[in-house]
Write a protein that holds these residues in place. Structure first.
Motif, short mmCIF file in Angstrom:
data_model
loop_
_atom_site.label_atom_id
_atom_site.label_comp_id
_atom_site.label_asym_id
_atom_site.label_seq_id
_atom_site.Cartn_x
_atom_site.Cartn_y
_atom_site.Cartn_z
N ILE A 148 0.84 -1.21 0.00
CA ILE A 148 0.00 0.00 0.00
C ILE A 148 0.87 1.25 0.00
CG2 ILE A 148 -1.61 1.36 1.39
CD1 ILE A 148 -2.71 -1.44 2.37
N ALA A 149 1.83 1.28 0.90
CA ALA A 149 2.71 2.44 1.00
C ALA A 149 3.51 2.64 -0.28
CB ALA A 149 3.66 2.28 2.20
N ALA A 150 3.99 1.54 -0.88
CA ALA A 150 4.75 1.64 -2.13
C ALA A 150 3.91 2.26 -3.23
CB ALA A 150 5.25 0.26 -2.56
N CYS A 151 2.64 1.86 -3.32
CA CYS A 151 1.77 2.42 -4.35
C CYS A 151 1.57 3.92 -4.14
CB CYS A 151 0.42 1.70 -4.34
SG CYS A 151 0.47 0.03 -5.02
N TYR A 152 1.38 4.34 -2.90
CA TYR A 152 1.18 5.76 -2.63
C TYR A 152 2.47 6.55 -2.87
CZ TYR A 152 -3.49 4.95 -0.77
OH TYR A 152 -4.82 4.62 -0.64
N VAL A 153 3.60 5.98 -2.53
CA VAL A 153 4.88 6.66 -2.80
C VAL A 153 5.08 6.78 -4.30
CG1 VAL A 153 7.39 6.47 -2.60
CG2 VAL A 153 5.96 6.00 -0.62
#
Length: 217
Positions: A148-153
């Motif tokens: 999730i965090a990777a997608c937002y980054v």
């Protein structure tokens, strides 16, 4: 702002590493969904894809988790090289690598048989969970949060680069996993389906990003 231009030898190494990220997610999805459609007693509306790691054929899904996770972890090295010096260029690869290693751990730490799968298992959840089942849930949580965090980054990365379409798609992929996971964790109807859709969406998006930069590395 775009990915940095790399020397020829570094670009070749990055291209090979990125190929791992390109392949890892579709491989995991294809193997998982094929088993979901063919394994006796498995019902994707009731059972998470992780349940495929149990039973006499569980080794297939265990291997699937481990191989795909290693491919993502190696692919993160390629992302680190091509995104170096760009917004999100430090954290996106770290998060992808963490997700990959989380998948390896989730594969090695098998969840307990439950709710009629494998065939012959009593209906409902077990009265208590084994240490490896708890470990699987922890590893899965780490994997999901990292994805999730990777997608937002990556959304921030593409947004700062002026690529609105890819920025929006990155955030949509991350949100799909947030929604799918939260719905499943709250006991929502068909939560195993929403979780599978969210996880596969986020994973395939990471592969799409890797494919994009592999073409220009």
């Amino acid at each position: 702002m775009t990915a940095v231009q790399l020397p020829a030898t570094t670009a070749a190494t990055s291209t090979r590493a990125l190929l791992c990220a390109v392949v890892g997610s579709p491989l995991w999805a294809a193997v998982s969904l094929t088993q979901a459609a063919t394994r006796e007693g498995f019902d994707i509306t009731r059972h998470p894809l992780s349940a495929l790691s149990t039973g006499s054929l569980g080794w297939l899904q265990i291997a699937n988790f481990v191989v795909a996770g290693l491919l993502l972890a190696v692919g993160a090295t390629g992302l680190r090289r091509v995104l170096h010096g760009t917004p999100g260029g430090r954290w996106a690869p770290r998060l992808v690598r963490t997700a990959g290693l989380g998948m390896v751990a989730a594969g090695l730490l098998v969840m307990d048989p439950a709710d009629g799968f494998p065939a012959g298992t009593p209906a409902g959840m077990p009265a208590s969970f084994s240490w490896h089942s708890i470990g699987h849930m922890v590893a899965g949580t780490i994997t999901f949060v990292s994805l999730i965090a990777a997608c937002y980054v990556l959304g921030r990365h593409f947004g700062r680069a002026g690529n609105r379409g890819w920025a929006v798609a990155s955030r949509v992929a991350g949100t799909a996993l947030v929604v799918g996971d939260c719905w499943a964790m709250t006991g929502g109807r068909y939560g195993t389906v929403t979780l599978a859709v969210g996880a596969i969406t986020a994973m395939l998006w990471v592969s799409a990003v890797a494919a994009r930069y592999r073409a220009t590395a």
